[in-house]
Motif scaffolding. Structure first.
Motif, PDB file in Angstrom:
ATOM      1  N   THR A  42      33.686  43.053  46.415  1.00 26.26           N
ATOM      2  CA  THR A  42      34.857  43.215  47.283  1.00 26.26           C
ATOM      3  C   THR A  42      35.702  44.420  46.888  1.00 26.26           C
ATOM      4  N   GLY A  43      35.617  44.836  45.636  1.00 27.77           N
ATOM      5  CA  GLY A  43      36.463  45.933  45.171  1.00 27.77           C
ATOM      6  C   GLY A  43      37.924  45.555  45.011  1.00 27.77           C
ATOM      7  N   LEU A  44      38.239  44.271  45.077  1.00 21.96           N
ATOM      8  CA  LEU A  44      39.635  43.831  44.937  1.00 21.96           C
ATOM      9  C   LEU A  44      40.105  44.044  43.501  1.00 21.96           C
ATOM     10  N   PRO A  45      41.418  44.284  43.318  1.00 20.13           N
ATOM     11  CA  PRO A  45      41.899  44.458  41.945  1.00 20.13           C
ATOM     12  C   PRO A  45      41.686  43.218  41.082  1.00 20.13           C
ATOM     13  N   TYR A  46      41.607  42.038  41.702  1.00 19.80           N
ATOM     14  CA  TYR A  46      41.397  40.808  40.933  1.00 19.80           C
ATOM     15  C   TYR A  46      39.962  40.305  41.063  1.00 19.80           C
ATOM     16  N   ALA A  47      39.043  41.214  41.425  1.00 15.87           N
ATOM     17  CA  ALA A  47      37.624  40.823  41.581  1.00 15.87           C
ATOM     18  C   ALA A  47      37.055  40.315  40.259  1.00 15.87           C
ATOM     19  N   SER A  48      36.083  39.425  40.372  1.00 12.08           N
ATOM     20  CA  SER A  48      35.436  38.877  39.173  1.00 12.08           C
ATOM     21  C   SER A  48      34.519  39.916  38.529  1.00 12.08           C
ATOM     22  N   GLN A  49      34.626  40.008  37.217  1.00 11.15           N
ATOM     23  CA  GLN A  49      33.701  40.854  36.439  1.00 11.15           C
ATOM     24  C   GLN A  49      32.803  39.958  35.588  1.00 11.15           C
ATOM     25  N   LEU A  50      32.935  38.652  35.783  1.00  9.64           N
ATOM     26  CA  LEU A  50      32.323  37.713  34.834  1.00  9.64           C
ATOM     27  C   LEU A  50      30.839  37.512  35.073  1.00  9.64           C
ATOM     28  N   ARG A  51      30.155  37.183  33.983  1.00  6.10           N
ATOM     29  CA  ARG A  51      28.773  36.734  34.049  1.00  6.10           C
ATOM     30  C   ARG A  51      28.710  35.378  33.362  1.00  6.10           C
ATOM     31  N   GLY A  52      27.739  34.588  33.795  1.00  7.01           N
ATOM     32  CA  GLY A  52      27.596  33.260  33.205  1.00  7.01           C
ATOM     33  C   GLY A  52      26.122  32.928  33.033  1.00  7.01           C
ATOM     34  N   ILE A  53      25.865  31.705  32.580  1.00 10.49           N
ATOM     35  CA  ILE A  53      24.486  31.249  32.371  1.00 10.49           C
ATOM     36  C   ILE A  53      24.208  30.137  33.381  1.00 10.49           C
ATOM     37  N   ASN A  54      23.186  30.331  34.214  1.00 11.42           N
ATOM     38  CA  ASN A  54      22.893  29.325  35.244  1.00 11.42           C
ATOM     39  C   ASN A  54      22.078  28.158  34.679  1.00 11.42           C
ATOM     40  N   ARG A  55      21.701  27.219  35.568  1.00 14.39           N
ATOM     41  CA  ARG A  55      21.008  26.004  35.122  1.00 14.39           C
ATOM     42  C   ARG A  55      19.669  26.285  34.466  1.00 14.39           C
TER      43      ARG A  55
END
Ligand SMILES: [Zn+2]
Ligand SMILES: [Zn+2]
Length: 445
Positions: free
Chosen positions: A116-129
């Motif tokens: 989205t390019g929003l200033p509060y966009a997520s930069q996170l990564r996680g671990i899926n199932r």
């Protein structure tokens, strides 16, 4: 608001029994709460958590609910198939004799890389199932739902003079195919509160302009069943298929044959969708593999039709294997991985909620929408029709983009898109006002 009270505080006026003007009272309370709700929304958007991992979101909600005077139970909804603890929350506010209204917000995000390019966009990564690292994004707007639930919790706590009965707020983990609602119910969520007389929820959408509501009495969203089909063959060299049984060819035949269920085995007046969304098999061009795995989703409104389709998938899979001469001990394996029921909006409750919303927001901002074949596990909270439920759409589209999209015919990003971005201020303002107005109507003194 009548000028009978000696104080100018509208909340005290209502507690002294004067007439409660929901619209203007809610507006002034929302004005006061909106800056912090928007800040929390952006915080939530930047810290999305995958299904079953909603630890921080759940803690944030629990702490806020407690500070508002709700009795909070955390850790509800341990998942059957996972080792994760359940992060479900049940928060109860009792305010004298009267009905009980449940309001539910789902808290989980998706394995989607935000663009989205929003200033509060997520930069996170996680671990899926499956243990894989994935980008994580609130691409279904559940962060909006959490912020709206929080705002509603605040307003109802401040407006205790205007309602009686009990409010049950649910922070639900694992909506996205995870069966979080059922997991919370299995874990005794309804033993922590009076059984609700009504259950409410909303879902954000870019198909409607921010600040507007869509409602659908009756069938609203379809049931969901997820199947895994393992087509088993007999491995061999690619040059000599006569020594094996080719699961790739069988999978191809099966995919085509499965589409005959919806087109040939049911009435055209009974909606259903069957999608094969994933096919995995084989490692090299010259090897006939041992098996191919398919993942299917099936959606219907009618439970009996769903059961018939599930049986048909099993029958056709076995039939394809039989035709290919697969030995009985290599018959296909069909496993139901997840399922939840349809969202049926109780017509009386939905019309009543729509009337309350029209009164609070204005007729022109509350309109009927069409049913959809997408699915949502909110319906589980209705215990198979014993508790009337109503879920409505909360518009989130930027009005300028919405009008441009109407002119060009190019639709705005759908749910689960990396570009899904509701316009925060009018969306959350409208959501808090709508949900608070609905609860206040159902619990009116
Ligand atoms: Zn979703
Ligand atoms: Zn959703």
């Amino acid at each position: 608001m009548k000028e009978t009270s000696t104080t100018s505080d509208p909340l005290l006026e209502t507690s002294h029994g004067t007439r409660f003007d929901a619209g203007s009272t809610l507006d002034s309370l929302i004005d006061a709460e909106l800056p912090s709700l928007l800040a929390t929304y952006m915080q939530l958007h930047a810290m999305p958590e995958l299904s079953g991992q909603e630890e921080k979101t759940s803690a944030l909600l629990a702490q806020e609910f407690r500070s508002l005077g709700y009795a909070v139970t955390e850790g509800i909804g341990k998942y059957e198939h996972h080792s994760w603890p359940g992060y479900g929350i049940v928060a109860l506010l009792q305010n004298g004799a009267g009905p009980t209204v449940l309001v539910r917000a789902d808290m989980d995000a998706l394995p989607v890389e935000e663009k989205t390019g929003l200033p509060y966009a997520s930069q996170l990564r996680g671990i899926n199932r499956d243990g894989k690292e994935v980008a994580v994004m609130h691409a279904c707007g559940h962060d909006v739902h959490v912020a709206v639930l929080l705002g509603t919790a605040r307003l109802l706590a401040r407006l205790k003079g205007a309602w009686r009965g009990s409010v049950v707020l649910i922070g639900q983990p694992g909506e996205e195919g995870g069966g979080g609602a059922q997991a919370m119910l299995n874990d005794g969520a309804y033993e922590l509160c009076p059984q609700p007389d009504y259950a409410l929820a909303l879902h954000s959408t870019l198909r409607l302009e921010a600040g507007s509501i869509g409602y659908v009495p009756g069938n609203f969203m379809a049931s969901f069943s997820e199947l895994e089909v393992t087509v088993r063959g007999v491995g061999a060299h690619g040059s000599a298929p006569e020594f094996g049984k080719d699961p790739i060819l069988m999978a191809a035949q099966l995919i085509l044959a499965l589409q005959s269920i919806v087109s040939r085995e049911k009435s055209a007046f009974d909606p259903a969708v069957l999608t094969v969304g994933s096919v995995h098999g084989g490692t090299a061009s010259n090897i006939i593999p041992e098996e191919v795995k398919l993942q299917l989703s099936i959606r219907t409104y009618d439970d009996r039709l769903r059961d018939r389709i599930l049986a048909s998938v099993e029958r056709i899979a076995r039939g394809v294997a039989l035709t290919a001469g697969v030995p009985e001990d290599r018959a296909p394996v069909v496993t139901l991985k997840a399922s939840h029921q349809a969202n049926y909006n109780d017509p009386d409750l939905t019309e009543r909620v729509a009337r309350a919303l029209k009164q609070a927001l204005g007729d022109e901002r509350v309109n009927r929408s069409e049913p959809v074949m997408v699915s949502e596990d909110f319906g589980s909270w209705g215990l198979g029709g014993r508790i009337p439920t109503c879920m409505f759409w909360l518009g989130g589209a930027d009005p300028v983009q919405f009008r441009a999209s109407q002119l060009t015919g190019v639709s705005l990003p759908s749910h689960h898109s990396p570009l899904f971005a509701p316009l925060p201020e009018p969306t959350i303002r409208c959501g808090v006002k709508a949900m608070s107005a609905a609860v206040l109507d159902l619990l009116a003194r």
